[in-house]
Each structure stands twice: as C-alpha cells, then as structure tokens.
Design an enzyme around this catalytic site. Structure first.
Site, PDB file in Angstrom:
ATOM      1  N   ASP A 222      26.317  -0.169  63.127  1.00 39.26           N
ATOM      2  CA  ASP A 222      25.860   0.020  61.747  1.00 39.26           C
ATOM      3  C   ASP A 222      25.960   1.498  61.366  1.00 39.26           C
ATOM      4  O   ASP A 222      24.971   2.229  61.314  1.00 39.26           O
ATOM      5  CB  ASP A 222      24.413  -0.476  61.621  1.00 39.26           C
ATOM      6  CG  ASP A 222      23.937  -0.537  60.182  1.00 39.26           C
ATOM      7  OD1 ASP A 222      24.773  -0.343  59.270  1.00 39.26           O
ATOM      8  OD2 ASP A 222      22.730  -0.764  59.970  1.00 39.26           O
TER       9      ASP A 222
ATOM     10  N   HIS B  73      25.494  -0.910  56.434  1.00 41.87           N
ATOM     11  CA  HIS B  73      24.945  -1.916  55.532  1.00 41.87           C
ATOM     12  C   HIS B  73      24.573  -1.334  54.168  1.00 41.87           C
ATOM     13  O   HIS B  73      24.138  -2.063  53.276  1.00 41.87           O
ATOM     14  CB  HIS B  73      23.733  -2.625  56.172  1.00 41.87           C
ATOM     15  CG  HIS B  73      22.493  -1.812  56.247  1.00 41.87           C
ATOM     16  ND1 HIS B  73      22.069  -1.188  57.399  1.00 41.87           N
ATOM     17  CD2 HIS B  73      21.557  -1.529  55.308  1.00 41.87           C
ATOM     18  CE1 HIS B  73      20.925  -0.562  57.171  1.00 41.87           C
ATOM     19  NE2 HIS B  73      20.603  -0.757  55.903  1.00 41.87           N
TER      20      HIS B  73
ATOM     21  N   SER C  69      17.220   3.825  55.097  1.00 41.80           N
ATOM     22  CA  SER C  69      18.440   3.383  55.788  1.00 41.80           C
ATOM     23  C   SER C  69      19.472   4.493  55.757  1.00 41.80           C
ATOM     24  O   SER C  69      19.688   5.119  54.729  1.00 41.80           O
ATOM     25  CB  SER C  69      19.037   2.177  55.077  1.00 41.80           C
ATOM     26  OG  SER C  69      18.276   1.034  55.277  1.00 41.80           O
TER      27      SER C  69
END
Length: 250
Positions: free
Chosen positions: A108, A64, A203
């Site tokens: 992811d 992402h 992230s």
C-alpha cells in the site's frame, strides 16, 4: 518525553476524509516541512490523505489514496487558511505500486509526480528515506503527523498540523492480532496499553524515526485500541528510486 500515543484502528484503509490524531500535540508551525496534504475525488466526493515530499517533484503516500483530480498542498500548517508558505500543486501522474492488493492492503504505497517542482523553502523540503536494510527494533519511538480531527466526536479534521508519538511493536505479536500482517513489507507501531490515542491518523502520512521516513500509514483494526500498520518504506526503496528516474516522465 510526551505521553506515548497509540492508534485506534478499524481494519480498513485509512482514507476518506475522517482521519484523526487524538491526544497528540500541535507541532511548531512549518517544523515538519515535508508534510503534504493530499486531496482527490472518489465517486465525486472530496477525500483527503496525508503524504510527504521525498523529492522536489514527488510525494509519497498510500496506494489506497488514489483518485481523480489529485492535488497536493505543501508548506501548510493551518490548512484552512491561505498561508504565504503554501504551495498548491496538481498531480501530473499517480504511480501506485503495481502489486498493491486492496484485499489485504499489502504494498500500500504510491508515488505522486507533481506537475511542477516544489520550491524549497523553510516550510517546504523533502524528508529523507531510510538507508538500505535499515530496521527498527520493538520499543523504538517514532512520530506520525497529520491534519486529522483531535476528538472522536469531531466532524472534521484539525486545522493545524498535529503529531502523535508511536512505539514500534513486536512483529510476532502484531501477526497474531492482524492476520494480514506481513513483517517483511509492513511495520506495526503504537502501544495498546496506553489510553491516549491517535485514531485513524492520516492515510499516507509518514512514520518518522530519526528524521527519516520508515513507514507509510496504511490500515487499522476494528474499533479497538491497537497498533496501526504502516507500509515498510525500506522494502520498497528500489521501486521508489526506479519510479522517480527521469526516464519515467510519461
């Protein structure tokens, strides 16, 4: 052992420049030489993610975190200064996992092929991946590093690299809390009983256990003290190795 830290999570992907590690500690400069600071544009807005070097010309991060004009900074401790150790390298090709699902955040994970190989130094070197079929039992202590902010009220990330301590949680308990949780491809880490917290984290940053990358930070729950969810690297080893083969140059 320092106090155990947890993830305050928002049940959303962890991108977009507001990532934080709270209650952690600043690491010794360049003691995490695999860490990568990833920047990119999303609808014209500068975003950031964490990541980590796994090969001289490949960085692993979250799917992402995909955007345009992607660039990786290696060898950094204080990201706000021009350190002599830093290597800033544009991304030649982003390779998100083909089965990445932005609805439930499964798969992811993404490889970033760099335009040139990183030069290995004391401040820049790859992080080892886990051995095939390696598993983490609940209670195992791991670490997460990033340049996120160090308080909830902070308006920007920390200048220097911070690190939090996270405990591996039971899969069944995480499944009850995170309905999208898939134990075969995800890891649940953090302790909701602790009051110190790593909020959002970075992230794409690595869940490091025994000096190997077992997870890639993915998402969080809705404004509650809860574990964070990591993509389980061991489940993607064949894809990672295949994607880094020299034949995949285009």
């Amino acid at each position: 052992m320092p106090p155990v830290l947890i993830l305050l999570t928002l049940f959303l992907p962890l991108g977009a420049g507001a990532e934080e590690i709270i209650g952690g500690h600043e690491v010794k400069p360049h003691s995490r030489p695999y860490m990568a600071y990833v920047t990119f544009l999303d609808d014209g807005k500068m975003m950031l993610c964490g990541g980590f070097l796994v090969k001289d010309n490949f960085v692993l991060t979250a799917a992402h975190c995909l955007g345009s004009s992607m660039r990786v900074t290696l060898g950094a401790h204080n990201i706000e200064t021009k350190e002599k150790t830093q290597q800033i390298i544009p991304v030649a090709k982003a390779i998100p996992h083909p089965a990445y699902n932005d609805k439930d955040w499964s798969n992811d994970i993404m490889l970033l092929k760099l335009q040139r190989k990183a030069i290995r130094t004391k401040a820049v070197s790859p992080l080892k991946l886990p051995r095939a079929n390696a598993q983490l039992k609940p209670g195992y202590v791991c670490h997460l590093a990033g340049w996120g902010a160090t308080s909830l009220s902070a308006t920007k990330g920390a200048a220097s690299l911070q690190e939090a301590v996270l405990i591996i949680q039971d899969d069944q308990k995480c499944k009850l809390r995170f309905h999208c949780y898939i134990k075969t491809i995800q890891i649940c880490a953090g302790d909701p009983k602790q009051i110190q917290a790593a909020f959002k984290g970075d992230s794409g940053g690595p869940l490091v256990c025994d000096n190997r990358a077992y997870g890639v930070l993915s998402y969080r729950e809705d404004e509650t003290i809860a574990p964070g969810i990591f993509t389980k690297v061991v489940s993607f080893l064949p894809w990672i190795r295949s994607s880094m083969k020299p034949s995949n140059r285009c």
